[in-house]
Design a protein around this motif. Structure first.
Motif, short mmCIF file in Angstrom:
data_model
loop_
_atom_site.label_atom_id
_atom_site.label_comp_id
_atom_site.label_asym_id
_atom_site.label_seq_id
_atom_site.Cartn_x
_atom_site.Cartn_y
_atom_site.Cartn_z
N HIS A 316 0.84 -1.19 0.00
CA HIS A 316 0.00 0.00 0.00
C HIS A 316 0.88 1.25 0.00
N PRO A 317 0.34 2.38 -0.42
CA PRO A 317 1.04 3.63 -0.12
C PRO A 317 1.15 3.77 1.39
N ARG A 318 2.32 4.14 1.86
CA ARG A 318 2.51 4.26 3.31
C ARG A 318 1.51 5.23 3.92
N GLU A 319 1.24 6.31 3.21
CA GLU A 319 0.32 7.33 3.72
C GLU A 319 -1.06 6.73 4.03
N ILE A 324 -5.03 5.02 8.14
CA ILE A 324 -5.94 4.03 8.73
C ILE A 324 -5.59 3.77 10.19
N GLN A 325 -4.32 3.54 10.47
CA GLN A 325 -3.89 3.14 11.80
C GLN A 325 -3.86 4.29 12.80
N ALA A 337 6.23 5.39 10.72
CA ALA A 337 5.32 4.64 9.87
C ALA A 337 4.52 3.64 10.70
N ALA A 338 3.26 3.45 10.33
CA ALA A 338 2.34 2.60 11.09
C ALA A 338 2.55 1.13 10.76
N GLU A 339 2.37 0.30 11.78
CA GLU A 339 2.43 -1.14 11.62
C GLU A 339 1.01 -1.72 11.70
N TYR A 340 0.88 -2.97 11.28
CA TYR A 340 -0.36 -3.70 11.53
C TYR A 340 -0.06 -5.18 11.63
N ARG A 341 -0.95 -5.89 12.29
CA ARG A 341 -0.89 -7.34 12.35
C ARG A 341 -2.31 -7.86 12.20
N LEU A 342 -2.53 -8.70 11.20
CA LEU A 342 -3.88 -9.16 10.86
C LEU A 342 -3.93 -10.67 10.82
N ASN A 383 11.17 5.07 6.13
CA ASN A 383 10.67 6.31 5.55
C ASN A 383 10.42 6.23 4.05
N SER A 384 10.24 5.03 3.49
CA SER A 384 9.89 4.96 2.08
C SER A 384 8.43 5.33 1.88
#
Length: 577
Positions: A316-319, A324-325, A337-342, A383-384
């Motif tokens: 996804h685009p990082r933005e 979302i997060q 940058a935001a992380e997620y775990r699904l 930071n990408s």
């Protein structure tokens, strides 16, 4: 007395030390009513972004009437004199931490690594994207530091019963990692910083009398009674020297079991060499099928099939992920940058995210010709412009039998490559088949000889709708992408569950299913499909005495920290600790 305390603050309050101190004093008063002064030690920070508000949960230990323990561990490595030697196959986290554990007792580690040192390995990795050339022995999977060196250096693990996580993190700090990894809830080092830390580990091992042999692939074990009639280069030599006693080596069944005396290696120029030792620690990682083939020849009963996972990497685009997060409040709170775990359960199989790389890149991780494998990595700064994660489906031996039957019924090429037999290596053959299928649908499908590592990709919305992608969004994957109907050629049991999994994920992360989300195939190296059987107490291979399998390649761990602890445990068991 020691008390565990937690305080919750708003993200913008993190720098307000007076406020935090007041909250700590209040939290302590709820547990202790005495007058003695407390000393607070920061333990861990985590982010809570639920309910549209960004908060930090800060954990501390309060020491009342006693001094805090020393924050940094004192390491007690000893110079090895060479009287006791252990061959360590592989210089990933399991191998390096096993070597350091051996040096606590002055036992000499002889580290055998098929790949190259990190500085040279960087050039080999660059050649994959720039020239489309994959060196089968030096790539993202093979080489000094192992697969994790160029894959973000994530240190989060839930394997707290395997060993001392804090000791592993302190070891990394000792060799140059940012001390923040000791307190971050999801610590990571960064692929741009981890290579130097690995170099520092190597220098320490060399200073203490250890050896490194790069570009040396293990081609056989030296086994008592198993080398008759072989050329000298493949025969065992003098008996191993032995440590303090057989019990320390776990050799309670030495009279009946085959005994591994050492290894035979082959260098890049074809030269063979024998390494004899008191024991062999096998720490080869998840991408070395030839090691399982050696074991299958020597002791097939020592192997068993295990569950693993395959799928694709979603980018996804990082933005978008940050929005979302963090509910659009990331910049105001000064967050990275935001992380997620699904995770979801779909038709009796787990579907989950793996190796999430916020602000990262998708990278080519093939370890041989005519295969495409993708992975993710992040620099320390994360930071990408993109964020990515593997989304994979739990895969069991019966699933492999199912797809083999379907291929045979349709008379599709490759069905016989992994066959219907439910043997211990069927998962490896299935993995190889899927990686070649991915290659056939990637650059090879367009005759891109100059860039065979171009990966097949499809917009996530098109994958779910069952339609081709007329165009693809920008991607971090530098070898390039080829539009492809992943929904048609991924194994049906994988594609079907991925679709339902993505729908479930979008309920938890509204906007995860987006026209800008990209699916890139294939992710196959989350873990090995094979487990090497070993004694639970001694860590010794059940069919091959003096062989100690550990790390991801053994099938007993996954990730940098759990593999490091597994290597420590194997070495400690070998030493009789």
């Amino acid at each position: 007395m020691i008390f565990d305390l937690s305080v919750v603050i708003k993200a913008q309050e993190e720098s307000d030390k007076n406020l935090i101190q007041k909250k700590l004093n209040a939290a302590l008063r709820q547990k202790y009513s005495g007058e003695e002064r407390a000393e607070f030690v920061f333990v861990k920070k985590s982010i809570d972004a639920r309910h549209g508000q960004l908060k930090f949960c800060l954990r501390y230990k309060a020491f009342v009437g006693e001094k805090p323990a020393q924050a940094q561990k004192e390491f007690s490595w000893r110079k090895a004199d060479g009287s006791k030697k252990v061959v360590v196959v592989g210089s990933g986290p399991a191998g390096l931490f096993a070597a350091l554990k051996l040096l606590e007792r002055g036992v000499k580690p002889i580290i055998i690594e098929r790949g190259r040192p990190t500085n040279e390995r960087k050039r080999d990795i660059a050649a994959i994207s720039v020239k489309g050339i994959v060196d089968a022995d030096s790539n993202y999977c093979f080489g000094e530091g192992g697969a994790g060196t160029f894959s973000d250096g994530k240190l989060y693990t839930r394997s707290d019963k395997r060993g001392n996580i804090g000791e592993v993190l302190q070891t990394f700090v000792h060799f140059g990692a940012d001390p923040k990894i000791l307190t971050d809830a999801h610590p990571h080092i960064g692929t741009n910083k981890l290579p130097q830390i690995i170099n520092n580990m190597r220098q320490k091992i060399l200073e203490l009398g250890g050896e490194f042999h790069f570009e040396s692939r293990v081609v056989d074990f030296i086994i008592d009674g198993a080398n008759e009639g072989k050329p000298k280069s493949e025969r065992g030599g003098a008996p191993a020297l032995g440590l303090a006693n057989n019990a320390a080596l776990g050799l309670t069944n030495a009279s009946s079991a085959k005994i591994v005396r050492g290894v035979v290696t082959r260098t890049a120029d074809g030269a063979q060499k024998e390494f004899l030792a008191d024991a062999v620690i096998l720490a080869t990682g998840h991408s070395a099928p030839d090691i399982y083939e050696i074991i299958a020849r020597a002791s097939p009963e020592s192997l068993e099939a295990k569950t693993f996972a395959v799928g694709a990497r979603v980018e996804h685009p990082r933005e978008l992920i940050d929005k979302i997060q963090f509910h659009g409040k990331r910049q105001a709170a000064g967050l990275g940058a935001a992380e997620y775990r699904l995770t979801a359960q779909i038709d009796g199989r787990g579907v989950y995210s793996f190796c999430m790389c916020p602000g990262g890149f998708v990278v080519p991780s093939a370890s041989g010709p005519e295969e495409i494998v993708v992975n993710g990595m992040s620099a320390a700064e994360r930071n990408s412009a993109w964020s990515n994660a593997a989304i994979v489906v739990e895969t069991r031996p019966e699933d492999i039998e199912e797809i083999a039957r379907e291929l045979s019924a349709d008379q599709k090429a490759g069905g016989a490559d992994f066959g219907l037999a439910n043997d211990s290596l069927a998962g490896l053959r299935f993995r190889r088949w899927l990686e070649r299928e991915t290659w056939l649908h990637g650059g090879a499908s367009l005759g891109l000889e100059s860039n065979p590592n171009a990966a097949p990709a499809q917009r996530l919305v098109d994958f779910l709708a069952g339609r081709p992608s007329e165009s693809l969004p920008r991607s971090s994957y530098t070898p390039g992408l080829v539009p492809s109907r992943l929904d048609l050629w991924l194994p049906p049991f994988v594609a079907r569950r991925l679709k339902e999994g993505f729908k479930a994920f979008d309920k938890n992360m509204r906007g995860f299913i987006s026209p800008d989300a990209l699916l890139i195939a294939s992710e196959t190296r989350t873990s090995t499909p094979v487990r090497i059987k070993r004694d639970k107490a001694t860590f010794e291979c059940l069919g091959l005495s003096r062989l100690y399998p550990c790390g991801e390649g053994s099938g007993w761990s996954g990730g940098i920290v759990s593999s490091a602890m597994d290597g420590q445990n194997a070495a400690a068991a070998l030493l009789g600790q």
